[in-house]
Enzyme design. Structure first.
Site, mmCIF file in Angstrom:
data_model
loop_
_atom_site.group_PDB
_atom_site.id
_atom_site.type_symbol
_atom_site.label_atom_id
_atom_site.label_comp_id
_atom_site.label_asym_id
_atom_site.label_seq_id
_atom_site.Cartn_x
_atom_site.Cartn_y
_atom_site.Cartn_z
ATOM 1 N N ASP A 13 55.337 1.812 -32.102
ATOM 2 C CA ASP A 13 55.110 2.818 -33.146
ATOM 3 C C ASP A 13 54.653 4.160 -32.582
ATOM 4 O OD1 ASP A 13 55.678 0.778 -34.975
ATOM 5 O OD2 ASP A 13 53.571 0.192 -35.063
ATOM 6 N N HIS A 43 61.697 1.885 -36.993
ATOM 7 C CA HIS A 43 61.699 3.295 -36.590
ATOM 8 C C HIS A 43 61.791 4.151 -37.842
ATOM 9 C CE1 HIS A 43 62.522 2.201 -32.461
ATOM 10 N NE2 HIS A 43 63.607 1.569 -32.803
HETATM 11 P P1 GTP Z 1 58.744 0.825 -33.003
HETATM 12 O O1 GTP Z 1 60.121 0.637 -32.456
HETATM 13 O O2 GTP Z 1 58.461 -0.076 -34.191
HETATM 14 O O3 GTP Z 1 57.711 0.683 -31.955
HETATM 15 O O4 GTP Z 1 58.567 2.300 -33.738
HETATM 16 P P2 GTP Z 1 58.628 3.843 -33.364
HETATM 17 O O5 GTP Z 1 58.115 4.084 -31.989
HETATM 18 O O6 GTP Z 1 59.997 4.370 -33.641
HETATM 19 O O7 GTP Z 1 57.579 4.510 -34.361
HETATM 20 P P3 GTP Z 1 57.434 4.434 -35.964
HETATM 21 O O8 GTP Z 1 58.577 5.178 -36.567
HETATM 22 O O9 GTP Z 1 57.195 3.052 -36.408
HETATM 23 O O10 GTP Z 1 56.045 5.212 -36.174
HETATM 24 C C1 GTP Z 1 55.852 6.536 -35.878
HETATM 25 C C2 GTP Z 1 55.393 7.294 -37.134
HETATM 26 O O11 GTP Z 1 55.015 8.606 -36.752
HETATM 27 C C3 GTP Z 1 56.490 7.484 -38.155
HETATM 28 O O12 GTP Z 1 55.915 7.467 -39.444
HETATM 29 C C4 GTP Z 1 57.055 8.874 -37.841
HETATM 30 O O13 GTP Z 1 57.640 9.526 -38.967
HETATM 31 C C5 GTP Z 1 55.814 9.594 -37.424
HETATM 32 N N1 GTP Z 1 55.981 10.659 -36.419
HETATM 33 C C6 GTP Z 1 56.693 10.615 -35.259
HETATM 34 N N2 GTP Z 1 56.498 11.739 -34.538
HETATM 35 C C7 GTP Z 1 55.636 12.500 -35.252
HETATM 36 C C8 GTP Z 1 54.999 13.759 -35.009
HETATM 37 O O14 GTP Z 1 55.180 14.410 -33.978
HETATM 38 N N3 GTP Z 1 54.132 14.215 -35.974
HETATM 39 C C9 GTP Z 1 53.877 13.517 -37.121
HETATM 40 N N4 GTP Z 1 53.028 14.033 -38.000
HETATM 41 N N5 GTP Z 1 54.456 12.323 -37.364
HETATM 42 C C10 GTP Z 1 55.303 11.817 -36.449
HETATM 43 P P1 IMP Z 2 56.476 -10.209 -33.159
HETATM 44 O O1 IMP Z 2 57.210 -9.320 -32.208
HETATM 45 O O2 IMP Z 2 56.929 -10.047 -34.592
HETATM 46 O O3 IMP Z 2 56.467 -11.643 -32.707
HETATM 47 O O4 IMP Z 2 54.942 -9.746 -33.165
HETATM 48 C C1 IMP Z 2 54.105 -9.886 -32.020
HETATM 49 C C2 IMP Z 2 53.152 -8.695 -31.924
HETATM 50 O O5 IMP Z 2 53.888 -7.516 -31.643
HETATM 51 C C3 IMP Z 2 52.379 -8.385 -33.219
HETATM 52 O O6 IMP Z 2 51.110 -7.858 -32.854
HETATM 53 C C4 IMP Z 2 53.202 -7.294 -33.883
HETATM 54 O O7 IMP Z 2 52.437 -6.497 -34.741
HETATM 55 C C5 IMP Z 2 53.663 -6.527 -32.655
HETATM 56 N N1 IMP Z 2 54.933 -5.801 -32.849
HETATM 57 C C6 IMP Z 2 56.178 -6.304 -32.731
HETATM 58 N N2 IMP Z 2 57.095 -5.333 -32.922
HETATM 59 C C7 IMP Z 2 56.418 -4.197 -33.137
HETATM 60 C C8 IMP Z 2 56.822 -2.841 -33.369
HETATM 61 O O8 IMP Z 2 57.989 -2.494 -33.389
HETATM 62 N N3 IMP Z 2 55.822 -1.930 -33.544
HETATM 63 C C9 IMP Z 2 54.514 -2.289 -33.456
HETATM 64 N N4 IMP Z 2 54.076 -3.532 -33.252
HETATM 65 C C10 IMP Z 2 55.038 -4.485 -33.095
HETATM 66 MG MG MG Z 3 57.608 1.134 -35.567
#
Ligand code: GTP
Ligand code: IMP
Ligand code: MG
Length: 337
Positions: A13, A43
């Site tokens: 995240d 994402h």
């Molecule tokens: P995973 O593959 O689940 O690890 O996710 P991710 O790395 O793609 O991130 P995810 O989208 O779950 O969470 C990031 C959050 O931050 C989202 O709600 C985005 O819209 C937000 N976001 C990303 N970059 C920025 C930024 O520069 N500023 C702000 N305010 N929000 C951001």
């Molecule tokens: P699982 O991958 O669903 O088995 O979860 C194992 C651990 O990884 C838990 O703590 C989840 O919250 C974390 N996790 C898995 N995928 C993500 C992701 O995309 N973003 C953040 N946490 C994740």
């Molecule tokens: Mg995410």
């Protein structure tokens, strides 16, 4: 070299989706291929006034000319994949590898009902862990056996390596984050496989000699969903006060928060062989930076923070997120600042 791998530097995240969607809009990227675990990823991509929450298709969908691939290492939930393909109208350019393993309803049930997985580890309940366990037991179906995916199959490693051989550009999308890695994370509070750069390449079928850039994405603070250690964790009240409270894209759970951890960042750079970094959410820690696209217009506190990250990790910060929208980025790749 024209192959870039994007990985998460903390616990997932970090905003990889947003940074990837920016990169493909800005640069010509012929092919984006997803590695990582599966539908546990979420994402968020805010594009043209709309926020998409994607779990299967590459975040690179924001460039209509980019082909969207899912590598054989990734677990596919056909229902989720087909729904997302429809949502972004990308049927003609989305493909998955016939060897992708299939998440079945029983995997999801087990993940959601198991006291160990859901209760102790705090998994996402998306079936990924049980599916990977069955995959190791060589007891899963593959995408080639799913009639609904018939029109979407291609040999992803061959396609990606052909594009590279022809001088095209490829972006490999990692998911989760370094410290959720089965090998390098805070075991047992981890996901069901390794998610560092080497594994993302292996998920897609790209050898290490083909990769030129490993971009590691950090958030300006650290968040974690699910159980497991989080150094410097703030109380819920403190996180709320700072505006650092987030909710999971997949599960809606509250994300725990802590200040930026320089030691973890340094270790993540090492484990991934990262060559450059992105920092997202700078605007949340330094609100005066909201929407900035120019390094020189950031506040001196924000600039100091970026320079500290560079000094401690030893790699340059090339991209900085200043808001959720795709275009809210400071891009320093051409040497500005
Ligand atoms: P995973 O593959 O689940 O690890 O996710 P991710 O790395 O793609 O991130 P995810 O989208 O779950 O969470 C990031 C959050 O931050 C989202 O709600 C985005 O819209 C937000 N976001 C990303 N970059 C920025 C930024 O520069 N500023 C702000 N305010 N929000 C951001
Ligand atoms: P699982 O991958 O669903 O088995 O979860 C194992 C651990 O990884 C838990 O703590 C989840 O919250 C974390 N996790 C898995 N995928 C993500 C992701 O995309 N973003 C953040 N946490 C994740
Ligand atoms: Mg995410």
């Amino acid at each position: 070299m024209p192959c870039t791998v994007v990985v998460g530097g903390f616990f997932g995240d970090e905003g990889k989706g947003k940074m990837i969607s920016y990169l493909v809009v800005k640069d010509q990227v012929d092919v984006a291929a997803r590695g990582g675990v599966g539908t546990n990823a979420g994402h968020s991509v805010t594009w043209k006034g709309r926020t998409y929450r994607m779990r299967m298709i590459p975040s690179a969908f924001t460039n209509p000319n980019t082909q969207l691939l899912i590598g054989p290492g990734v677990l596919v939930d056909p229902t989720v994949l087909l729904r997302e393909i429809e949502e972004v109208g990308a049927a003609h350019r989305t493909r998955c590898d016939p060897y992708c393993a299939i998440i079945e309803p029983e995997h999801i049930r087990e993940d959601q009902e198991s006291a160990h997985l859901k209760g102790k580890i705090g998994t996402t309940g998306t079936g990924c862990g049980p599916c990977n366990a069955d995959r190791v037991r060589r007891a899963v179906r593959t995408a080639s056996e799913v009639p609904a995916l018939k029109d979407y199959l291609i040999d992803v490693p061959t396609r990606v390596n052909e594009v590279l051989a022809e001088g095209g550009t490829v972006l490999l999308e990692g998911t989760q984050g370094t410290f959720l890695s089965l090998y390098h994370g805070t075991y047992p509070y981890v996901t069901s496989k390794d998610v560092t750069a080497s594994s993302i390449c292996a998920d897609v079928g790209v050898g290490p000699t083909r990769v030129g850039t490993v971009l590691i994405v950090f958030k300006a603070y650290v968040t974690r969903v699910g159980a497991g250690p989080l150094e410097g964790e703030l109380s819920e009240h403190e996180a709320d006060m700072r505006g650092w409270t987030e909710r999971g894209t997949v599960t809606g759970r509250k994300r725990r928060a802590a200040p930026f951890n320089f030691d973890l960042a340094k270790r993540a750079v090492m484990l991934n062989g990262a060559t450059c970094a992105a920092i997202t959410k700078l605007d949340v820690v330094f609100p005066e930076c909201r929407g900035a696209t120019d390094f020189g217009s950031l506040s001196s506190d924000a600039i100091d923070f970026v320079r500290r990250v560079e000094n401690k990790t030893g790699i340059p910060v090339h991209l900085i997120g200043t808001g959720p929208a795709v275009e809210e980025v400071v891009d320093r790749r051409n040497g500005s600042g």
